[in-house]
Design a protein around this motif. Structure first.
Motif, PDB file in Angstrom:
ATOM      1  N   GLU A  54      55.912  74.545  42.696  1.00  0.00           N
ATOM      2  CA  GLU A  54      56.364  73.509  41.760  1.00  0.00           C
ATOM      3  C   GLU A  54      55.330  73.214  40.677  1.00  0.00           C
ATOM      4  O   GLU A  54      55.663  73.037  39.516  1.00  0.00           O
ATOM      5  CB  GLU A  54      56.677  72.237  42.542  1.00  0.00           C
ATOM      6  CG  GLU A  54      57.121  71.060  41.717  1.00  0.00           C
ATOM      7  CD  GLU A  54      57.279  69.820  42.559  1.00  0.00           C
ATOM      8  OE1 GLU A  54      56.859  68.752  42.105  1.00  0.00           O
ATOM      9  OE2 GLU A  54      57.787  69.930  43.697  1.00  0.00           O
ATOM     10  N   ASN A  55      54.050  73.135  41.079  1.00  0.00           N
ATOM     11  CA  ASN A  55      52.991  72.762  40.138  1.00  0.00           C
ATOM     12  C   ASN A  55      51.710  73.512  40.504  1.00  0.00           C
ATOM     13  O   ASN A  55      50.788  72.929  41.089  1.00  0.00           O
ATOM     14  CB  ASN A  55      52.779  71.248  40.179  1.00  0.00           C
ATOM     15  CG  ASN A  55      51.969  70.749  39.023  1.00  0.00           C
ATOM     16  OD1 ASN A  55      51.234  71.492  38.402  1.00  0.00           O
ATOM     17  ND2 ASN A  55      52.088  69.466  38.734  1.00  0.00           N
ATOM     18  N   PRO A  56      51.632  74.805  40.147  1.00  0.00           N
ATOM     19  CA  PRO A  56      50.457  75.603  40.540  1.00  0.00           C
ATOM     20  C   PRO A  56      49.115  75.074  40.045  1.00  0.00           C
ATOM     21  O   PRO A  56      48.155  75.063  40.820  1.00  0.00           O
ATOM     22  CB  PRO A  56      50.752  76.989  39.963  1.00  0.00           C
ATOM     23  CG  PRO A  56      52.212  77.023  39.741  1.00  0.00           C
ATOM     24  CD  PRO A  56      52.644  75.611  39.466  1.00  0.00           C
ATOM     25  N   PRO A  57      48.990  74.606  38.783  1.00  0.00           N
ATOM     26  CA  PRO A  57      47.665  74.132  38.352  1.00  0.00           C
ATOM     27  C   PRO A  57      47.160  72.950  39.177  1.00  0.00           C
ATOM     28  O   PRO A  57      45.992  72.914  39.572  1.00  0.00           O
ATOM     29  CB  PRO A  57      47.874  73.726  36.888  1.00  0.00           C
ATOM     30  CG  PRO A  57      49.076  74.478  36.441  1.00  0.00           C
ATOM     31  CD  PRO A  57      49.936  74.599  37.654  1.00  0.00           C
ATOM     32  N   LEU A  58      48.031  71.988  39.450  1.00  0.00           N
ATOM     33  CA  LEU A  58      47.627  70.834  40.243  1.00  0.00           C
ATOM     34  C   LEU A  58      47.333  71.234  41.687  1.00  0.00           C
ATOM     35  O   LEU A  58      46.370  70.764  42.289  1.00  0.00           O
ATOM     36  CB  LEU A  58      48.692  69.740  40.189  1.00  0.00           C
ATOM     37  CG  LEU A  58      48.351  68.424  40.873  1.00  0.00           C
ATOM     38  CD1 LEU A  58      47.076  67.817  40.292  1.00  0.00           C
ATOM     39  CD2 LEU A  58      49.516  67.450  40.766  1.00  0.00           C
TER      40      LEU A  58
END
Length: 90
Positions: free
Chosen positions: A56-60
């Motif tokens: 869903e949110n790889p960087p975070l």
């Protein structure tokens, strides 16, 4: 008493963390932080205030996971440097 039979390994770790805090052995917390990072990579989910999914949110997800590992490594290195060499890193 039934609760002690459920998840015995977690109860043991819980008591070890309490004792480690009492005796100011913070490298144990560092190892736990690093374990959280490893388990996050294995499951693809990290937790800070809420669950973050790697899809869903790889960087975070990677930021949180790397932060847990870095904090864990810092705790271990800092505690061992103090205990073994009398050097305070911080």
């Amino acid at each position: 008493m039934q609760y002690l039979k459920s998840h015995p390994f977690s109860w043991i770790i819980f008591l070890c963390l309490l004792l480690a805090t009492w005796f100011q052995v913070y490298s144990i917390w560092g190892l736990l932080f690093m374990w959280w990072a490893v388990s996050s990579f294995m499951t693809g989910q990290a937790f800070l205030i809420e669950t973050i999914d790697s899809q869903e949110n790889p960087p975070l997800f990677y930021a949180i996971t790397i932060m847990w590992f870095a904090f864990g490594l810092l705790y271990v290195v800092q505690d061992l440097a103090w205990r073994l060499f009398g050097i305070y890193i911080g």
